[in-house]
Design an enzyme around this catalytic site. Structure first.
Site, PDB file in Angstrom:
ATOM      1  N   TYR A   1       0.814  -1.214   0.000  1.00  0.00           N
ATOM      2  CA  TYR A   1       0.000   0.000   0.000  1.00  0.00           C
ATOM      3  C   TYR A   1       0.850   1.268   0.000  1.00  0.00           C
ATOM      4  O   TYR A   1       0.415   2.307  -0.457  1.00  0.00           O
ATOM      5  CB  TYR A   1      -0.921   0.003   1.229  1.00  0.00           C
ATOM      6  N   GLY A   2       2.054   1.156   0.528  1.00  0.00           N
ATOM      7  CA  GLY A   2       2.938   2.329   0.622  1.00  0.00           C
ATOM      8  C   GLY A   2       3.373   2.861  -0.722  1.00  0.00           C
ATOM      9  O   GLY A   2       4.034   3.885  -0.803  1.00  0.00           O
TER      10      GLY A   2
ATOM     11  N   CYS B   1      -3.672  -0.217   9.469  1.00  0.00           N
ATOM     12  CA  CYS B   1      -2.690   0.185   8.458  1.00  0.00           C
ATOM     13  C   CYS B   1      -2.576   1.704   8.493  1.00  0.00           C
ATOM     14  O   CYS B   1      -3.569   2.397   8.264  1.00  0.00           O
ATOM     15  CB  CYS B   1      -3.180  -0.290   7.091  1.00  0.00           C
ATOM     16  N   ASN B   2      -1.386   2.195   8.784  1.00  0.00           N
ATOM     17  CA  ASN B   2      -1.182   3.651   8.821  1.00  0.00           C
ATOM     18  C   ASN B   2      -1.376   4.264   7.443  1.00  0.00           C
ATOM     19  O   ASN B   2      -1.997   5.316   7.305  1.00  0.00           O
ATOM     20  CB  ASN B   2       0.243   3.974   9.280  1.00  0.00           C
TER      21      ASN B   2
ATOM     22  N   CYS C   1       4.289   2.060  10.845  1.00  0.00           N
ATOM     23  CA  CYS C   1       3.683   1.098   9.917  1.00  0.00           C
ATOM     24  C   CYS C   1       3.413  -0.133  10.761  1.00  0.00           C
ATOM     25  O   CYS C   1       4.279  -0.553  11.540  1.00  0.00           O
ATOM     26  CB  CYS C   1       4.658   0.764   8.791  1.00  0.00           C
TER      27      CYS C   1
ATOM     28  N   HIS D   1       3.383  -3.130  10.150  1.00  0.00           N
ATOM     29  CA  HIS D   1       4.275  -4.268   9.931  1.00  0.00           C
ATOM     30  C   HIS D   1       5.486  -4.236  10.880  1.00  0.00           C
ATOM     31  O   HIS D   1       6.063  -5.277  11.191  1.00  0.00           O
ATOM     32  CB  HIS D   1       4.815  -4.267   8.494  1.00  0.00           C
TER      33      HIS D   1
HETATM   34  N1  DGL Z   1       0.922  -2.063   7.223  1.00  0.00           N
HETATM   35  C1  DGL Z   1       0.815  -0.887   6.475  1.00  0.00           C
HETATM   36  C2  DGL Z   1       0.977   0.376   7.286  1.00  0.00           C
HETATM   37  O1  DGL Z   1       0.739   0.382   8.477  1.00  0.00           O
HETATM   38  C3  DGL Z   1       1.232  -0.772   5.038  1.00  0.00           C
HETATM   39  C4  DGL Z   1       2.304  -1.612   4.449  1.00  0.00           C
HETATM   40  C5  DGL Z   1       2.294  -1.559   2.951  1.00  0.00           C
HETATM   41  O2  DGL Z   1       1.477  -2.281   2.349  1.00  0.00           O
HETATM   42  O3  DGL Z   1       3.062  -0.773   2.349  1.00  0.00           O
HETATM   43  O4  DGL Z   1       1.292   1.416   6.774  1.00  0.00           O
END
Ligand code: DGL
Length: 267
Positions: A45-46, A77-78, A184, A186
């Site tokens: 998503y980033g 997810c941020n 993030c 993750h």
């Molecule tokens: N886990 C996600 C976040 O908190 C996004 C990670 C990704 O897909 O780039 O931003």
């Protein structure tokens, strides 16, 4: 609440990152039905545009809420939260909790400066700039946006070892910070490794516990007549999961059934 029935909570992310938030919720609220959905078809998503994020996340989440009798949504997810929360709250008539970088507590704790470690998208967002302007309390904020770190967390959940030297190289631009924000979801999954790479002088902060506390407050406010029976936690992906066997091994230890295809087609 009687113990044979409970509320249904949807936890959403692009990948396995939201499991770091799930772990905190599960510790505080072990008797909820958790349903985890990850949009691995569009991961990472980033690196997506705000428009794409908005349309994907709203479509997946709204359809899941409607079809699965969801009582509360956590956008774990941020990157997505900085964009989609207002629109989702308009579309849904249940609570929607988001995750944003913990700039405020980190700045209160820091002596010198704060490091924000997040995705490439999150560090450029207006939302993040506003958080820094309003809550950095005069502390300097250094930022690193990295998709490689997100990939490393995904790999760890599939049983791979994180390369600390590589981590050290990625985090090298952080100079004077004594507090680092894991911006993030993750990153708490590789917190020990990040701590090793940065050294013990740097305090790491994430938003997981605060989210769990917020969910706890909102769950108490939900009407108590609408209950679902307790079942194993379920997890759905929008595309076939990579190294599914190894991933399912990790998921089993967290109390999830094996990954299943997202039940609604045409995302
Ligand atoms: N886990 C996600 C976040 O908190 C996004 C990670 C990704 O897909 O780039 O931003």
């Amino acid at each position: 609440m009687d113990m044979s029935s409970t509320h249904n909570v949807l936890v959403f992310d692009s990948g396995v990152g939201g499991l770091s938030v799930f772990k905190e919720m599960q510790a505080l609220l072990p008797n909820l039905n958790y349903c985890y959905v990850f949009d691995n078809e569009a991961y990472p998503y980033g690196e997506l545009s705000p428009e794409t994020l908005l349309s994907r996340v709203s479509s997946i989440v709204v359809r899941h809420v409607e079809s699965q009798n969801i009582d509360l949504v956590v956008i774990a997810c941020n990157t997505a939260s900085t964009i989609v929360l207002p629109a989702l709250r308009e579309m849904l008539n249940i609570p929607v909790v988001g995750v944003v970088p913990a700039i405020k507590p980190a700045s209160l704790l820091a002596n010198e400066s704060v490091a924000l470690i997040a995705t490439p998208a999150t560090i450029t967002r207006q939302y993040t700039q506003d958080l820094i302007r309003n809550f950095a309390t005069g502390k300097k904020v250094e930022m690193i946006g990295s998709t490689r770190l997100v990939d490393m967390a995904e790999a760890k959940l599939r049983g791979e070892v994180v390369d600390i030297e590589e981590l050290r190289q990625i985090l090298k631009p952080i100079k004077g910070a004594d507090v680092a924000v894991l911006g993030c979801t993750h990153f708490p999954l590789i917190k020990e490794e990040i701590q090793l790479a940065l050294g013990n002088e740097v305090t790491l902060i994430d938003s997981g516990e605060a989210i769990a506390r917020r969910v706890n407050v909102l769950i108490q406010q939900l009407e108590t007549t609408k209950h679902s029976s307790i079942r194993p936690h379920r997890i759905f992906s929008t595309a076939p999961a990579q190294q599914e066997g190894a991933l399912n091994d990790s998921l089993r230890t967290l109390g999830f059934s094996p990954v299943a295809p997202f039940p609604i087609q045409d995302v």
